[in-house]
Write a protein that holds these residues in place. Structure first.
Motif, PDB file in Angstrom:
ATOM      1  N   MET A   1       0.847  -1.196   0.000  1.00 46.65           N
ATOM      2  CA  MET A   1       0.000   0.000   0.000  1.00 46.65           C
ATOM      3  C   MET A   1       0.885   1.249   0.000  1.00 46.65           C
ATOM      4  O   MET A   1       1.981   1.235   0.531  1.00 46.65           O
ATOM      5  N   ALA A  50      -4.722   2.979   1.720  1.00 45.70           N
ATOM      6  CA  ALA A  50      -5.140   2.148   0.601  1.00 45.70           C
ATOM      7  C   ALA A  50      -5.022   2.945  -0.693  1.00 45.70           C
ATOM      8  O   ALA A  50      -5.178   4.166  -0.696  1.00 45.70           O
ATOM      9  N   PRO A  51      -4.731   2.246  -1.816  1.00 47.63           N
ATOM     10  CA  PRO A  51      -4.372   2.979  -3.044  1.00 47.63           C
ATOM     11  C   PRO A  51      -5.568   3.521  -3.825  1.00 47.63           C
ATOM     12  O   PRO A  51      -5.621   3.419  -5.034  1.00 47.63           O
ATOM     13  N   ASP A  52      -6.565   4.085  -3.127  1.00 43.42           N
ATOM     14  CA  ASP A  52      -7.659   4.697  -3.873  1.00 43.42           C
ATOM     15  C   ASP A  52      -7.476   6.207  -3.986  1.00 43.42           C
ATOM     16  O   ASP A  52      -7.580   6.781  -5.055  1.00 43.42           O
ATOM     17  N   ARG A 132       2.028   2.705 -12.668  1.00 38.40           N
ATOM     18  CA  ARG A 132       2.474   1.301 -12.787  1.00 38.40           C
ATOM     19  C   ARG A 132       3.981   1.253 -13.024  1.00 38.40           C
ATOM     20  O   ARG A 132       4.452   0.751 -14.043  1.00 38.40           O
ATOM     21  N   LYS A 136       2.843   2.812 -17.339  1.00 35.37           N
ATOM     22  CA  LYS A 136       1.587   3.339 -17.850  1.00 35.37           C
ATOM     23  C   LYS A 136       1.644   4.864 -17.967  1.00 35.37           C
ATOM     24  O   LYS A 136       1.010   5.445 -18.836  1.00 35.37           O
ATOM     25  N   ASP A 270      -1.709   5.433 -21.813  1.00 39.99           N
ATOM     26  CA  ASP A 270      -3.141   5.711 -21.721  1.00 39.99           C
ATOM     27  C   ASP A 270      -3.334   7.200 -21.421  1.00 39.99           C
ATOM     28  O   ASP A 270      -2.788   7.718 -20.443  1.00 39.99           O
ATOM     29  N   TRP A 272      -6.012   8.943 -20.501  1.00 40.63           N
ATOM     30  CA  TRP A 272      -6.780   9.240 -19.296  1.00 40.63           C
ATOM     31  C   TRP A 272      -5.887   9.193 -18.068  1.00 40.63           C
ATOM     32  O   TRP A 272      -5.923  10.064 -17.198  1.00 40.63           O
ATOM     33  N   VAL A 374     -13.277   7.449  -8.136  1.00 42.65           N
ATOM     34  CA  VAL A 374     -14.734   7.395  -8.259  1.00 42.65           C
ATOM     35  C   VAL A 374     -15.118   6.827  -9.632  1.00 42.65           C
ATOM     36  O   VAL A 374     -14.958   7.480 -10.654  1.00 42.65           O
ATOM     37  N   LEU A 375     -15.595   5.571  -9.627  1.00 40.13           N
ATOM     38  CA  LEU A 375     -15.978   4.906 -10.860  1.00 40.13           C
ATOM     39  C   LEU A 375     -17.483   4.744 -10.955  1.00 40.13           C
ATOM     40  O   LEU A 375     -18.019   4.463 -12.015  1.00 40.13           O
ATOM     41  N   THR A 461       4.894 -21.114 -13.308  1.00 34.34           N
ATOM     42  CA  THR A 461       5.626 -20.448 -14.384  1.00 34.34           C
ATOM     43  C   THR A 461       6.852 -19.682 -13.872  1.00 34.34           C
ATOM     44  O   THR A 461       7.934 -19.811 -14.402  1.00 34.34           O
ATOM     45  N   SER A 462       6.662 -18.901 -12.826  1.00 32.28           N
ATOM     46  CA  SER A 462       7.790 -18.123 -12.288  1.00 32.28           C
ATOM     47  C   SER A 462       7.890 -18.362 -10.796  1.00 32.28           C
ATOM     48  O   SER A 462       7.266 -17.658 -10.019  1.00 32.28           O
ATOM     49  N   ALA A 463       8.656 -19.364 -10.407  1.00 29.83           N
ATOM     50  CA  ALA A 463       8.757 -19.696  -8.990  1.00 29.83           C
ATOM     51  C   ALA A 463       9.889 -18.903  -8.350  1.00 29.83           C
ATOM     52  O   ALA A 463      10.905 -18.637  -8.976  1.00 29.83           O
ATOM     53  N   TYR A 464       9.677 -18.511  -7.105  1.00 32.51           N
ATOM     54  CA  TYR A 464      10.718 -17.787  -6.370  1.00 32.51           C
ATOM     55  C   TYR A 464      11.793 -18.741  -5.874  1.00 32.51           C
ATOM     56  O   TYR A 464      12.945 -18.403  -5.768  1.00 32.51           O
TER      57      TYR A 464
ATOM     58  N   ALA B 287       1.161 -18.143 -11.661  1.00 32.85           N
ATOM     59  CA  ALA B 287       0.757 -18.668 -12.964  1.00 32.85           C
ATOM     60  C   ALA B 287       1.226 -20.107 -13.112  1.00 32.85           C
ATOM     61  O   ALA B 287       2.297 -20.474 -12.622  1.00 32.85           O
ATOM     62  N   ASP B 317     -17.981   4.223 -14.730  1.00 32.29           N
ATOM     63  CA  ASP B 317     -16.768   4.343 -15.536  1.00 32.29           C
ATOM     64  C   ASP B 317     -16.004   3.033 -15.453  1.00 32.29           C
ATOM     65  O   ASP B 317     -15.959   2.401 -14.405  1.00 32.29           O
ATOM     66  N   ASN B 368       2.572 -16.036  -4.285  1.00 31.73           N
ATOM     67  CA  ASN B 368       3.940 -16.210  -4.792  1.00 31.73           C
ATOM     68  C   ASN B 368       4.832 -15.179  -4.124  1.00 31.73           C
ATOM     69  O   ASN B 368       4.878 -14.038  -4.524  1.00 31.73           O
ATOM     70  N   TYR B 418     -10.049   0.329   1.225  1.00 27.94           N
ATOM     71  CA  TYR B 418     -10.317   0.275  -0.212  1.00 27.94           C
ATOM     72  C   TYR B 418      -9.970  -1.103  -0.744  1.00 27.94           C
ATOM     73  O   TYR B 418      -8.886  -1.626  -0.493  1.00 27.94           O
ATOM     74  N   ARG B 448     -19.154  -4.550  -5.100  1.00 28.07           N
ATOM     75  CA  ARG B 448     -19.517  -3.474  -6.026  1.00 28.07           C
ATOM     76  C   ARG B 448     -20.494  -3.990  -7.069  1.00 28.07           C
ATOM     77  O   ARG B 448     -20.521  -5.168  -7.393  1.00 28.07           O
TER      78      ARG B 448
END
Lengths: 604, 501
Positions: A1, A50-52, A132, A136, A270, A272, A374-375, A461-464, B287, B317, B368, B418, B448
């Motif tokens: 977070m 939290a990442p909102d 990201r 992004k 993107d 937006w 807000v979606l 697929t990708s093990a640690y 995966a 949205d 993982n 959240y 939601r």
């Protein structure tokens, strides 16, 4: 977070509440969902959330939230902007993978060390979250005084056989005609990786973008983002290349505490996303008294992406509207509220509201551009709840009648486990993840062998860790592993597990066949086939099933002392004395007798 | 007086005047030494005999001592060689004397270290001088060794100490218990003792023959610790799971079941988790290297895609994130058991559900990550949801307060939070029943519309989840989760774990 570092003196200054003690601030921030995590070396307080609400990634944004919370501010606030002077031209060479750009000019900034730190923090945290990790969206901030915009006369908006003007085309400067140009321009384009040189930050010589990716620490860190691109993203002014997004800026335009005017540019995958990141930055700088000035963003007709030919004006600080019904608010919170209360709660959340009295009362809510979270109207209901104080709601056990019960598979597992424990076995709980060494090699079994445990494993697929690279195909190796790790513990060791195993199976929808298995082992100085067979008989007998044990061979067991487990006529497993080779492999100094079979064989 | 048979034998063999060591007594009584010892102590307790304890020392010669008895002590050989070389008059080089003495190896050091100590002469600056008055023939040490060899006693304690130090003798002390009849013992014998029939064990034969009526059972030491029984036990984490299941079934919840390896669609997309969410990146998801899932309900797939792209409802949205069906079809180990909830809510598991419903599972989920004391790659998630026409935050709070109350956790606090799939969302905090510490005990919320609408659910669903291990660690006091779960488990920890009920 996300974690935001807050200088509480700055926070007090920005909120205008010099009287607040740190402890009081901590408590109020907890109420907003920011949890105190600790202190930085510089004495800043760290808060996790939290990442909102990414608008709270800076002290300016947190101060704004607090002012709403205190009731000092109400409703939506949108910073004023001046008309555009600068243009960002998007060239048709722009990389296909990263065609979007946004930007703003910021004038009259007064950056002391704290303000500069806060700006850099906001930039980095936005990169980490919405951006990201810059893939992004990435932000570059430059000292405008060091830029020399080109004067180009090539902006042909609306001329010739062009497309219809896109919806969000806004003419430059309102009443000015689109051909009345001549403002300073910078260009976003794609270049050959070794096509040009610039001096990046933290370097003392010119480098090409390709060299930055191999020879510069920041370049190495972000090399994966653009390494595969055919053309590298680059931003030019009249003096040349000054920014290599999303990797690094050039030294020429570095921002310092002496910078008074800034150019903020964002590139990304993107539009937006980078528009919203830009809005959050503009709000933070506006809170420090700076003036935001628009930039024209002109996409070449031949540019990649959905914006080719578009003319945008950025930053986009428009508000959005959503409608939420009074009923929905009352139902979700479980309380009755007056319309005035709701309006008040919205305004204290930094939202504007218009009430529609119709068949059912609805609120038209205006949402500021920094609220990227807000979606849906439900997000506005949450705002009302937070402003009201969820903690003030009285819990109530819902008056709903339903019948409870266990799943059949879970009941069968429980009954089997109970029976095994009654037979003296210690019930184990092992990992479902294993490795080829454990699952096959150390048991003497080959993958694909026609023997219990020989099924083809489902691999991660990708093990640690090389110890956990696949799902186990049987459980006996896990039990053997527990025996191996407990040779210093008291014997006899009688261990059992009812657990999950899986193997590849193209007949399954997921291509993974999953089932439950029953495995048990007796390790003691005189353990024999007869001991384990006696337990198996007793176990199968408890489920009123028929057991036969015709002789078989299995690579983990001694020949002549291994048998198939046949329950109600179906071959479902194996039983026997473990081969000395398997025991010595695990440093065991006592014989082990064991069985394993499919749990569903015990079902009715 | 009636006494057990072996006690009678011991008592009769004992003398009132001459203390007898127990082995002698055993021989005379015709019983084995262990039985004699037990009997003697029993008789002593009854005051019939007295037991005297003495320490006896035996001295034995070592192999080295036997060598010297044959060939003189090394220091004596050195002295004789020194005198031969005239060292009794003028000092002679050490090398010359040692060479002449014929001493070799460790014997040289032994000779040199004892030579001066025993006054045979002096060693100085590499030269040896011999004391002309020394008399090697009356060397006290060799004399003592000869005496010991002949079985004679040597009383000089310091001499014995020295010999022991040189490794020439071994002194061994042992306790000798001797038995003497007391006056009471004598009286008892005078009055006559009889052997009572005793038994160590009750046997089937005794029960059948009726012999048990005439038998006296020997006393056990009933307070002594016994060898602990190796009982099996249900794994402590399974016990905790059973406890949770009991509570939830009691609250009207039905148990769910479903695949561990599932499509990302069920694990994440249906939950309105954007495809570029950090938890869905390459390294964080588990995966699996298998082909994509074959069948997904087509309508549902489109509805979920649409929710991601456009949102739900007139004011909804979507995410500004890429969405690909290929990714949705990829198979992974579930990162949470909410994939089961999605399957049940969609009707894919058991057909369409009409409200009200309550469902739960206590099943494994996978993460993982790297393993440490509080994190494993696999953990049990408690997952539960309630479906009803209208559900409020107050219903959610009431339900979870009731659940946690069953585990002694009261005063549950709801911190606004959240999640991409619930709104409102709450982190649940509660006080540790013993330490009073405020700890996170779950995550909850109301699903939601972007989750429910594609699934075809048009009422409210509230849900919550937490790790079973968190509850179990509260129960067991385990500090390292690796002791509890997995092949690194310590059997002793599992064997000693307190049961959960």
């Amino acid at each position: 977070m996300p974690v935001v570092d807050i200088d509480t003196d700055e926070l007090r200054r920005l909120t205008g509440h010099e009287e607040k003690e740190d402890d009081q601030l901590k408590e109020e921030l907890f109420g907003l969902g920011l949890e105190f995590e600790g202190e930085t070396e510089d004495g800043d307080l760290q808060f996790e959330f939290a990442p909102d609400r990414l608008d709270r990634l800076s002290v300016e944004g947190v101060a704004r939230s607090l002012r709403y919370h205190y009731g000092d501010d109400r409703g939506v606030d949108v910073p004023d902007t001046n008309d555009a002077e600068w243009t960002i031209q998007v060239d048709e060479s722009v990389p296909d993978e990263r065609p979007y750009v946004a930007g703003a000019v910021v004038r009259g900034v007064d950056l002391d060390e704290d303000a500069l730190d806060s700006l850099i923090q906001l930039q980095e945290k936005l990169h980490a979250t919405m951006g990201r990790k810059r893939a992004k969206g990435a932000i570059g901030i430059h000292d405008l005084a060091m830029l020399k915009g080109e004067r180009v006369e090539q902006r042909e908006i609306g001329e010739g056989n062009d497309l219809e003007p896109p919806e969000d085309l806004t003419p430059v400067g309102g009443d000015e005609g689109p051909t009345d140009v001549g403002g300073p321009t910078i260009t976003y384009r794609g270049i050959d990786p070794a096509g040009d040189e610039f001096v990046p930050l933290d370097a003392d010589a010119g480098m090409t973008p390709a060299e930055v990716l191999t020879d510069h620490p920041t370049g190495e860190e972000y090399a994966d983002l653009v390494g595969e691109y055919g053309r590298y993203p680059a931003i030019y002014d009249e003096l040349g290349l000054f920014s290599f997004p999303p990797v690094i800026n050039g030294q020429r335009t570095e921002v310092t505490t002496d910078s008074r005017e800034l150019l903020v540019e964002l590139t990304g995958t993107d539009q937006w996303t980078i528009d919203r990141m830009l809005a959050i930055i503009c709000y933070a700088l506006d809170a420090r008294g700076a003036t935001i000035e628009e930039i024209d963003v002109v996409y070449d007709d031949g540019a990649a992406g959905e914006r080719a030919g578009d003319h945008l004006v950025r930053p986009e600080l428009d508000t959005r509207q959503k409608t939420v019904s009074h009923d929905r608010i009352e139902t979700t919170l479980g309380i009755e509220l007056g319309m005035e209360d709701v309006t008040d709660l919205f305004e204290r959340s930094g939202l504007d509201v218009t009430t529609n009295l119709g068949e059912r009362t609805e609120y038209e809510v205006e949402i500021p551009p920094y609220r990227v979270d807000v979606l849906h109207p439900s997000d506005l209901v949450d705002d009302v709840g937070r402003a009201y104080g969820f903690g003030d709601l009285e819990p109530e056990y819902p008056d709903i009648g339903t019948i409870g019960g266990r799943h059949e598979r879970s009941r069968l597992e429980r009954a089997t486990r109970t029976a095994l424990v009654g037979l003296g076995f210690e019930d184990l709980l092992n990992f479902h993840l294993s490795s080829p060494a454990e699952n096959y090699e150390r048991m003497g079994v080959e993958e694909g062998a026609d023997a219990l445990g020989g099924g083809e494993a489902v691999e991660v697929t990708s093990a640690y860790s090389e110890d956990y690279t696949q799902l186990r195909t049987w459980a006996l190796p896990s039990i053997m592993h527990v025996l191996e790790n407990n040779t210093h513990r008291r014997y006899p060791q009688e261990l059992a597990e009812v657990g999950f195993v899986a193997e590849q199976d193209d007949g399954e929808n997921t291509h993974v066949a999953e089932h439950r298995t029953v495995a048990a082992a007796i390790a003691r100085t005189d353990a024999t086939y007869e001991d384990i067979k006696g337990r198996l008989q007793a176990l199968v007998g408890e489920f009123d099933a028929d057991l036969e044990t015709p002789a078989t061979t299995h690579p983990s067991f001694i020949d002549g002392r291994a048998a198939e487990v046949v329950i109600d006529g179906e071959s479902v497993g194996v039983i026997g004395e473990l081969h000395p080779r398997v025991l010595v492999e695990r440093d065991l100094e006592v014989p082990v007798a064991a069985f394993e079979f499919r749990l569903d064989a015990l079902a009715e | 007086m009636r006494l057990p048979e072996r006690q009678v034998a011991a008592l009769e063999a004992a003398s009132a005047t001459d203390a007898q060591p127990i082995p002698d007594l055993a021989a005379e009584a015709g019983i084995d030494e262990a039985a004699a010892t037990t009997s003697v102590f029993e008789l002593e307790e009854d005051g019939l005999v007295a037991v005297e304890t003495e320490t006896e020392e035996t001295v034995s010669l070592t192999d080295e001592a036997r060598e010297y008895l044959d060939a003189e002590l090394p220091e004596v050989r050195l002295y004789r060689a020194a005198v031969e070389a005239g060292a009794d008059e003028t000092p002679v080089s050490m090398g010359q004397v040692i060479g002449a003495s014929g001493l070799e190896g460790p014997q040289v050091d032994i000779a040199l270290s004892n030579f001066a100590r025993k006054g045979y002469g002096e060693i100085d600056g590499g030269e040896i001088s011999a004391d002309p008055d020394a008399d090697p023939d009356s060397d006290a040490e060799i004399t003592a060794l000869e005496a010991l060899d002949a079985g004679e006693a040597v009383d000089d304690d310091s001499l014995l100490d020295r010999l022991a130090e040189r490794g020439l003798i071994e002194r061994e002390k042992r306790t000798v218990r001797s038995v003497l009849l007391t006056d009471a013992g004598v009286d008892a014998l005078m009055a006559g003792v009889e052997a009572a029939e005793t038994a160590d064990r009750l046997t089937p034969e005794m029960l059948i023959s009726g012999e048990w009526e005439d038998v006296e059972f020997t006393d056990y030491n009933v307070e002594a610790d016994a060898t602990e029984a190796g009982a099996g036990k249900v794994h402590v984490l399974r016990q905790a799971a059973e406890r949770v299941k009991d509570v939830l079934v009691g609250m009207g919840f039905q148990e769910m079941d479903g695949p561990h390896a599932d499509a990302d669609f069920w694990i994440n997309d249906a939950l309105f988790m954007p495809q570029d969410h950090p938890a869905r990146t390459h390294w964080d998801r588990f995966a699996l290297d298998v082909d994509p899932i074959e069948d997904l309900p087509e309508d549902l797939l489109r509805a979920v895609e649409n929710a991601h792209r456009e949102g739900v409802g007139p004011d909804g949205d979507g995410y500004h994130s890429p969405w690909s069906e290929d990714f949705a079809r990829e198979v992974a180990l579930r990162g949470h058991t909410t994939s089961l909830s999605m399957r049940y809510l969609s009707g894919a598991a058991e057909g369409d559900l009409e409200p009200p419903q309550r469902y739960f599972s206590v099943e494994k989920a996978y993460r993982n990550d790297t393993i440490d004391a509080t994190h494993l790659l696999e953990f049990f998630q408690i997952e539960g949801w309630v479906m009803a026409e209208d559900l409020s935050v107050r219903d959610l709070m009431g339900t979870f307060e009731e659940f946690y109350r069953q585990f002694g956790i009261t005063d549950v606090q709801f911190k606004p939070h959240y999640n991409p799939y619930t709104e409102p969302s709450f982190e649940l905090f509660g006080r540790h029943p013993e330490t009073g510490e405020l700890i996170e005990i779950g995550n909850s919320g109301i699903f939601r519309e972007e989750v429910l609408s594609p699934l075809g659910v048009d009422c409210d669903v509230m849900a919550w989840g937490l790790a079973l291990e968190r509850l179990a660690m509260l129960y067991t006091g385990a500090e390292d989760i690796r002791d509890l779960h997995g092949t690194l488990a310590d059997l002793e920890f599992l064997r000693n774990a307190e049961v959960i009920y």
